[in-house]
Design a protein around this motif. Structure first.
Motif, mmCIF file in Angstrom:
data_model
loop_
_atom_site.group_PDB
_atom_site.id
_atom_site.type_symbol
_atom_site.label_atom_id
_atom_site.label_comp_id
_atom_site.label_asym_id
_atom_site.label_seq_id
_atom_site.Cartn_x
_atom_site.Cartn_y
_atom_site.Cartn_z
ATOM 1 N N UNK A 1 32.266 10.405 47.535
ATOM 2 C CA UNK A 1 32.871 11.342 48.493
ATOM 3 C C UNK A 1 32.979 12.720 47.873
ATOM 4 N N UNK B 1 36.191 20.757 38.280
ATOM 5 C CA UNK B 1 37.528 20.317 38.621
ATOM 6 C C UNK B 1 38.140 21.188 39.695
ATOM 7 N N UNK C 1 39.306 19.913 43.462
ATOM 8 C CA UNK C 1 40.748 19.750 43.495
ATOM 9 C C UNK C 1 41.233 19.138 44.801
ATOM 10 N N UNK C 2 40.306 18.923 45.735
ATOM 11 C CA UNK C 2 40.710 18.280 46.980
ATOM 12 C C UNK C 2 40.909 16.791 46.784
ATOM 13 N N UNK C 3 40.337 16.264 45.686
ATOM 14 C CA UNK C 3 40.436 14.818 45.476
ATOM 15 C C UNK C 3 41.778 14.479 44.848
ATOM 16 N N UNK C 4 42.307 13.358 45.226
ATOM 17 C CA UNK C 4 43.628 12.994 44.720
ATOM 18 C C UNK C 4 43.580 12.340 43.376
ATOM 19 N N UNK D 1 37.625 12.365 54.879
ATOM 20 C CA UNK D 1 38.786 11.484 55.025
ATOM 21 C C UNK D 1 38.873 10.522 53.840
ATOM 22 N N UNK D 2 37.722 10.028 53.389
ATOM 23 C CA UNK D 2 37.715 9.022 52.328
ATOM 24 C C UNK D 2 38.022 9.617 50.951
ATOM 25 N N UNK D 3 38.047 10.951 50.874
ATOM 26 C CA UNK D 3 38.300 11.611 49.583
ATOM 27 C C UNK D 3 39.580 11.135 48.910
ATOM 28 N N UNK D 4 40.633 10.929 49.703
ATOM 29 C CA UNK D 4 41.935 10.672 49.091
ATOM 30 C C UNK D 4 42.343 9.201 49.134
ATOM 31 N N UNK D 5 41.449 8.340 49.591
ATOM 32 C CA UNK D 5 41.821 6.920 49.712
ATOM 33 C C UNK D 5 42.196 6.336 48.350
ATOM 34 N N UNK D 6 43.346 5.655 48.277
ATOM 35 C CA UNK D 6 43.717 5.059 46.984
ATOM 36 C C UNK D 6 42.830 3.854 46.674
ATOM 37 N N UNK D 7 42.435 3.739 45.408
ATOM 38 C CA UNK D 7 41.533 2.669 44.997
ATOM 39 C C UNK D 7 42.103 1.300 45.342
ATOM 40 N N UNK E 1 33.446 5.207 44.686
ATOM 41 C CA UNK E 1 34.638 6.051 44.593
ATOM 42 C C UNK E 1 34.287 7.502 44.290
#
Lengths: 372, 372
Positions: free
Chosen positions: B246, B365, B369-372, B207-213, B243
């Motif tokens: 994850x 990479x 690629x799951x990371x935003x 879930x935390x993979x895509x959290x915006x900084x 950051x």
């Protein structure tokens, strides 16, 4: 199998709860842990006091950080291994995952909740203001402009990256110069977006009509007998010129993923389509496109997220002025220029909510995964 | 038989044509993609005056109107209100101010209106190819300033980018190694140990993979203030570790959980502890995955701008390269020649890493690629 052995071990251990306890080892490990902690603390205080950069301090910092983490794992492990078997089995997993989960909790989970909490408070977080910050977020003209621009970024930028990435991947796949072409398209990935900003200044630069143009784009215009344009202040089109910079930087990523996916399409399938009389284009749309659908979704969501979070390009090239602000730059402006913590937090939460569908999708996909 | 041969020849011909079209389109895209970077590279070797007055492409031979050095001196001071006779042709004052073409292709322009001196320019082949290393000199070693102090002339060196280079390294190396180490432990824990909360905690990682900084920045800044480590490298290491964790955990989990069971089981039978198995077996076996992530994370940290700006700030002693470059863009936006060299200095390391380890980078990479 391992898990079973461990369970058996645990069960055997629980009969005699002190079995396997090694006081001498425990003592040594404890002393070791105290020493490591002391060294880490000393290093922390030293580094806290250093101002300015020096190669020596950089080396100290690197050794301190990397060796410190390693030593911490080692001593805590020794400590756990000296414990009775029951406790060893119970604690060991948490030594392995503990530091990671602790850091994630401190740096990501907790801050998200704290930002959410702060978003209901006023400028200096002293007074509860309810949903006022959110209302402001959706009524303030500056924010509305950012939302509009972010939508342009997400749709225009993502569509371009996906289409261009796929096109280049397909072309490269059929070319003798595949490696070279792909490396050159991919190269901007290695360049920071600040660097990209400098690079593209030489493309978008605009000089007064009577001077020689040093920007590539205006030089072409003048060569065609058209008046030079101030690309970066030309509203609302300047948004597109900023998006082009991001497309330039991000297409390589899409291309690499598509390229791998295309190579995975079985050749028999395409051959079969051709035998049935399909043209290249028909075969591409009826065989290849459906086959690489998963990759397309991955590329599209990843790109959309990066377009949503966009900050560097806009901040470096226009500073969010001339109608180019996006959520990222508005957040920065509210937080660092206006010191409006409540409002800044609300903007961050809006950003989070916008991304959350992807988050939910990812977790759902994980939920379907077997063997976990 | 002949028919079949004819058909194959036809297909071959169409294939060659197809190949030409494919290569042609690909070449156009690749050229468009590389022109901005090439422009910057060329500009970085040009003299200051050349950079700000002429486009970088003028280094290539081209025709340009160049003064012949033999101006025309009118017989009498001209009346600017009247048509002016030059070599049998009449021109207005305005024409001569802007420059006017004579029937034989020369350009006439005032040098001095009052005394009636006219510059004559003819079209000539020129290439502005005076190259210099002084931009790099100024940027890396620092620009020489000469100033008067109590009547004594002193020279001093301005700030340089060497500092920020070391600063960037100091940030990037620990911020690459530490998260890998912590994540590798966690990945092993998730892959090969059973403990309560395992599934939930791993879902959290995803879930935390895509959290915006942005969501985490404000609270983290407060925590660092409270700890007194704002503006230190430590703060940025913690941020990048958090950051990056994850993605690192997720990638390494995928890799480590795929290591064959038999290898671990035989080690367990030999009585090795989990810690020994991890350090002596798993880590060496995971080198490809570790390398892939390391390169990915290194590039990410090196090119990061937002976090470095917020946590390390613009203090000249500790600022990293991206922040330094952005400052140059803002404060010395007119020093184009320094910007070009500066941009290349920031890019040189990631570009070397990129071209030498491209294979690893692409693999990391793609997996990430799951990371935003």
């Amino acid at each position: 199998m391992i898990q079973e052995t461990k369970k058996a071990e645990t069960r055997a251990g629980s009969n005699v709860s002190a079995a396997g306890f090694d006081p001498a080892k425990f003592g040594i490990a404890l002393v070791g842990l105290v020493i490591v902690l002391a060294i880490l603390l000393a290093g922390f205080i030293y580094l806290k006091g250093t101002t300015g950069v020096s190669i020596f301090n950089a080396l100290v910092a690197i050794v301190w950080g990397v060796a410190g983490v390693g030593a911490l794992y080692y001593t805590v492990n020794s400590l756990i291994e000296s414990l009775p078997n029951v406790w060893r089995g119970r604690l060991l997993p948490y030594l392995f995952i503990g530091p990671a989960m602790g850091l994630l909790f401190w740096v990501l989970t907790l801050p998200t909740l704290r930002t959410l909490y702060q978003s209901f408070f006023n400028q200096d977080t002293t007074q509860f203001v309810g949903l006022n910050n959110y209302i402001a977020t959706f009524t303030d003209s500056g924010m509305l402009e950012s939302f509009r621009n972010n939508l342009i970024w997400i749709f225009g930028g993502t569509a371009s990256v996906v289409i261009l990435g796929l096109l280049i991947a397909v072309l490269a796949d059929r070319s003798k110069f595949e490696t070279v072409a792909k490396a050159l398209i991919f190269m901007p990935m290695a360049i920071s977006l600040v660097g990209a900003g400098v690079i593209w200044r030489f493309v978008y630069d605009a000089r007064p009509v009577d001077q020689q143009q040093i920007g590539v784009l205006n030089s072409v215009l003048v060569g065609l007998g058209i008046e030079p344009q101030a690309w970066l202040t030309l509203q609302p089109w300047n948004n597109f010129f900023l998006i082009i910079v991001q497309i330039w930087a991000g297409t390589g990523f899409a291309m690499v993923l598509f390229s791998a996916a295309i190579k995975g399409v079985p050749i028999d399938l395409q051959e079969a389509a051709r035998v049935d009389g399909a043209t290249e284009v028909q075969a591409f749309f009826s065989i290849v496109i459906p086959y690489i659908q998963g990759t397309t979704i991955t590329v599209a969501t990843t790109t959309a997220i990066s377009m949503l979070k966009i900050f560097d390009v806009v901040y470096v090239m226009t500073g969010g002025q001339y109608g180019t602000s996006v959520i990222g730059t508005e957040f920065y402006r509210q937080f660092f220029t206006n010191n409006n913590y409540g409002y800044g937090s609300a903007i961050a939460i809006v950003l989070f909510i916008a991304i959350s569908p992807v988050l939910i999708y990812n977790v759902r996909q994980f939920g379907k995964q077997e063997g976990f | 038989m002949a028919l079949v041969q004819g058909r194959t020849a036809g297909t071959r011909r169409s294939r060659i044509i197809n190949g030409t079209i494919v290569n042609g389109i690909l070449a156009i895209i690749v050229i468009l993609w590389t022109i901005p970077t090439i422009g910057l590279l060329i500009s970085s070797f040009r003299e200051r005056s050349d950079v700000i007055t002429t486009g970088w492409w003028t280094i290539f031979p081209h025709t340009e109107y160049v003064s012949t050095g033999k101006p025309i001196q009118l017989a009498s001071p001209p009346n600017l209100q009247q048509p002016i006779n030059v070599e049998g042709q009449t021109y207005t004052n305005e024409q001569l101010t802007q420059g006017v073409k004579t029937p034989d292709g020369r350009i006439l322009r005032w040098i001095n209106k009052r005394s009636g001196i006219i510059d004559v320019q003819t079209s000539q082949w020129v290439a502005r190819d005076n190259f210099t290393l002084s931009n790099y000199d100024n940027v890396i070693i620092g620009q020489q300033y000469t100033y008067q102090d109590n009547g004594v002339t002193k020279t001093d060196k301005g700030e340089n980018m060497l500092n920020s280079f070391i600063s960037s390294l100091t940030v990037a190396i620990p911020a690459t190694i530490i998260p890998i180490l912590i994540a590798a432990f966690a990945a092993y824990g998730f892959a090969w140990m059973k403990f309560p909360g395992r599934r939930f905690l791993f879902a959290l990682v995803i879930a935390l993979l895509v959290i915006p900084a942005q969501v985490a920045l404000i609270p983290m800044l407060r925590d660092f203030n409270a700890l007194g480590i704002n503006g230190t490298y430590l703060s940025l290491w913690i941020i990048h570790t958090g950051f990056g964790l994850c993605l690192a955990t997720y990638l390494l989990y995928n890799y480590i959980s795929g290591i064959p069971r038999e290898i671990l089981e035989s080690a367990f039978i030999d009585g090795a502890s989990q810690f020994t198995i991890f350090t002596t077996l798993i880590l060496p076996l995971s080198v490809p995955a570790l390398a892939s992530f390391a390169i990915f994370q290194f590039m990410w940290v090196w090119n990061d701008f937002l976090n470095a700006l917020i946590f390390l700030g613009t203090n000249q002693d500790t600022q990293v390269m991206t922040v330094r470059l952005q400052q140059m863009l803002g404060a010395r936006g007119q020093d184009w020649h320094l910007l070009t060299a500066g941009a290349f200095v920031t890019m040189i390391l990631p570009l070397i890493v990129f071209f030498s380890l491209q294979r690893f980078f692409v693999r990391g990479m793609m997996a990430g690629s799951v990371k935003g």
